[in-house]
Design an enzyme around this catalytic site. Structure first.
Site, PDB file in Angstrom:
ATOM      1  N   SER A  75      88.888   8.842  53.656  1.00 33.09           N
ATOM      2  CA  SER A  75      87.210   8.365  53.248  1.00 33.09           C
ATOM      3  C   SER A  75      87.311   6.525  52.486  1.00 33.09           C
ATOM      4  CB  SER A  75      86.930   9.125  51.630  1.00 33.09           C
ATOM      5  OG  SER A  75      85.633   9.399  51.543  1.00 33.09           O
ATOM      6  N   ASP A 197      79.455  16.116  58.698  1.00 39.32           N
ATOM      7  CA  ASP A 197      79.952  15.229  57.382  1.00 39.32           C
ATOM      8  C   ASP A 197      79.115  14.277  56.540  1.00 39.32           C
ATOM      9  OD1 ASP A 197      81.009  13.791  55.525  1.00 39.32           O
ATOM     10  OD2 ASP A 197      82.692  13.176  56.432  1.00 39.32           O
ATOM     11  N   HIS A 225      84.154  16.687  55.320  1.00 34.49           N
ATOM     12  CA  HIS A 225      84.595  15.561  55.057  1.00 34.49           C
ATOM     13  C   HIS A 225      86.281  15.328  54.644  1.00 34.49           C
ATOM     14  CE1 HIS A 225      83.723  11.386  53.731  1.00 34.49           C
ATOM     15  NE2 HIS A 225      84.725  11.683  52.564  1.00 34.49           N
TER      16      HIS A 225
END
Lengths: 243, 390
Positions: A75, A197, A225
């Site tokens: 991320s 996602d 995610h």
């Protein structure tokens, strides 16, 4: 070196990093404000941009004497790793970016996936959240320093984040724009992308792949995610094939 | 049991599921809904058929989705459950429904995820109370900031000319007054909260908030007394012996115990004579002495709080263990803004002992200190019937 993203701590890698312990020396850490980090080390100015986090990462690497290492970032830590690798190019031979986004906000023709209003709403809702909320209230109200156990029992054992810092981190994360950094990356780069996602779409991942010179993208058969949790075996296999 | 002589009704498990007083959702391993109950549909307006195949995050706001994905979903995967997660569901007509959700994974023997059960409770009221608590905390922090500003101003004022003094006093008097109102609201709020059904830990939190409120209230009293400029000529007291003194002292101790639950304060009261005094002021004196002992005394030694009368006088002593007061600090102990440790103590402004000694003077009494490695003892003595009215 494994770097966790927004919302959790190094526990994020618990199903992935052990698979590399035989062949590699693995390094895991918590960003300031998450997990077991020293909350007193949080500096509002330093961490008002992702560069502050990238400096920490570089500092850890230098301290440990990392050279030609493999960086795995999830991320927002993808971009933190990108920045650190530009700053100290010899530190990382390759980068693995899991669910990266160079910019979350829509801007002109660029589709990041979020509008300003949506980000503001997200920041608002952080205040209502329980898991974080208890951690915020615990030290502030229960928090006689002579009774730390009172604060302790209120918080979760996994994914502890200090809510005030989490809120600032969310703002920094979702307002960040690293599109100009991508072309400066010299390390080999693997992008791991999930389907469906909602935080970093395939389109956003493809943008990162197109702008980092020596990069390739693998679409995982996983949704959401956090493939490091939902499909750890696939993540491990893809990283092993790459390194 | 239809034949039950007491008329105990039968429980129908299908009906219990469908019409339970909470919402139920079951998610496939890919996160899609494969079963839900009628209660939930009633709340959010989507029929059970409409919910089939949807993902939980499709029922959330955008912010909620991000939050779910980055916080709760990892937690669920790691510990197999989450509890008391605050979410906003979006109803079919676009309204937000604040809920609390618990979730639990069901796995087979090999550890493969079979499905996830989610239980949903409405939480509009609770969310409002929590909001209030957060707001109160913000207000308390703001008030604390203002108190610090008042302190800086007061400290600066000491070295300035007389002309500024009046303005300073007015400012602090107004500020002190303005601080009292939000503090009274916080106090009232905590009392209202205690009348609600609270969890054990919420009760603890509110009790500690009450302790802080009473500490802050003492602080404001001290600042106001100082600022009102009465100290040069002694503090104003109204003496009478209409009510007993002991309950006042007891209340002071009770309040401080709430604020410092880990500390032991032992009381020995033997007040057998009438005492002509200003009970509120004596309470303030005792509170200041005890506050001082809590701040500077050793945490592992009980604080002794003694009050007794003889035929002539009232004596109140506060005794604590810990390091003795350094000799050079002794003669400045009762000066305003004197703080023994030189650190920025969160406990006070360095006015407590000064005010206490002024209260003693106003009662024709004395406040003295004796400090040794064994103990530090503050002793207040006053005649049972002081001359004059202060």
């Amino acid at each position: 070196m494994f770097a966790h993203g927004f919302g959790c701590d190094q526990n994020m890698w618990r199903f992935v990093s052990p698979a590399f312990e035989d062949e590699f020396r693995t390094v895991l850490f918590d960003h300031v404000g998450a997990g077991g980090s020293d909350l007193a080390a949080y500096d509002t100015t330093k961490y008002s941009t992702l560069a502050g986090y990238a400096d920490d990462l570089a500092e850890i690497g230098i301290e440990l004497g990392l050279k030609d290492a493999v960086f795995v970032g999830h991320s927002v830590s993808s971009m933190i790793g990108v920045m650190a690798s530009i700053k100290v190019p010899e530190m990382f031979e390759s980068l693995v970016l899991v669910g990266p986004s160079a910019r979350y906000l829509d801007e002109g023709e660029y589709i990041g996936g979020f509008s300003h209003a949506q980000i503001e709403e997200l920041l608002e809702s952080l205040a209502d959240n329980h898991l974080g909320w208890s951690a915020a209230m615990a030290p502030a109200i229960m928090g006689n320093p002579d009774r730390p156990e009172l604060g302790e029992e209120l918080t979760n054992s996994f994914c502890r984040t200090d809510p005030d810092i989490a809120k600032a981190f969310a703002r920094v994360t979702f307002m960040s724009d690293n599109r100009d950094d991508l072309s400066k990356v010299t390390a080999r780069t693997l992008i791991l992308q999930c389907r469906e996602d909602i935080i970093a779409s395939e389109q956003v991942g493809a943008y990162v792949q197109q702008h980092i010179p020596k990069s390739e993208m693998v679409i995982l058969d996983a949704t959401g995610h956090c493939p490091n949790l939902s499909a750890p075996n696939e993540v491990v296999a893809a990283i092993k094939a790459f390194v | 049991m239809p034949g039950d002589p007491h008329g105990t009704p039968t429980e129908d498990f299908e009906d219990l599921y469908e019409n339970a007083p909470c919402g139920y959702l079951s998610l496939r391993p890919d996160g899609r809904i494969f079963k839900s109950n009628a209660t939930l549909s009633g709340w959010i307006g989507f029929s059970q058929a409409e919910l089939l195949g949807k993902k939980l995050h499709e029922l959330l706001t955008i912010a909620g989705r991000v939050f779910y994905e980055t916080h709760f979903s990892p937690l669920l995967r790691m510990q197999g459950f989450f509890n008391e997660v605050a979410l906003d569901l979006v109803t079919k007509d676009g309204k937000k429904l604040p809920v609390l959700a618990n979730a639990m994974e069901r796995r087979d023997d090999a550890g493969n995820l079979l499905f996830t059960r989610v239980t949903i409770f409405q939480a509009a009221q609770r969310r409002r109370y929590e909001r209030n608590l957060v707001d109160l905390r913000t207000a308390a922090e703001a008030a604390k900031g203002e108190a610090i500003a008042a302190k800086v101003l007061a400290e600066a004022g000491l070295t300035e000319e007389q002309a500024v003094a009046e303005l300073r006093e007015q400012f602090i008097a107004v500020l002190g007054h303005d601080l009292r109102n939000p503090l009274a609201s916080i106090n009232a709020g905590t009392r209202m909260l205690l009348q609600e059904e609270l969890s054990d830990r919420a009760q603890k939190i509110v009790a500690l908030m009450q302790g802080s409120v009473s500490r802050m209230s003492d602080l404001i009293d001290n600042v106001l007394d100082f600022a009102q400029g009465r100290l040069g000529g002694g503090i104003t007291v109204a003496l009478d012996a209409r009510e007993p003194l002991e309950p006042v002292l007891q209340q002071v101790v009770d309040e401080l115990r709430v604020g410092s639950p880990s500390r032991l304060i032992e009381t020995h009261f033997k007040i057998t004579h009438k005492v002509y005094c200003d009970r509120g002021r004596i309470g303030q004196l005792a509170s200041n002495l005890l506050g001082n002992a809590l701040t500077h005394g050793a945490a592992d030694t009980p604080i002794q709080f003694l009050a007794s009368t003889t035929g002539e006088k009232l004596e109140i002593s506060v005794v604590n263990g810990g390091d003795p007061i350094p000799p050079e600090a002794m003669n400045r102990l009762f000066h305003p803004f004197f703080r023994g440790d030189g650190r920025d103590s969160p406990q006070g402004l360095g006015l407590g002992l000064h005010i206490a000694s002024e209260i003693a003077k106003a009662h024709d009494g004395t406040l003295v200190v004796a400090s040794s490695p064994v103990e530090t003892r503050f002793t207040f003595q006053m005649p049972l019937e002081p001359d004059g009215e202060g």
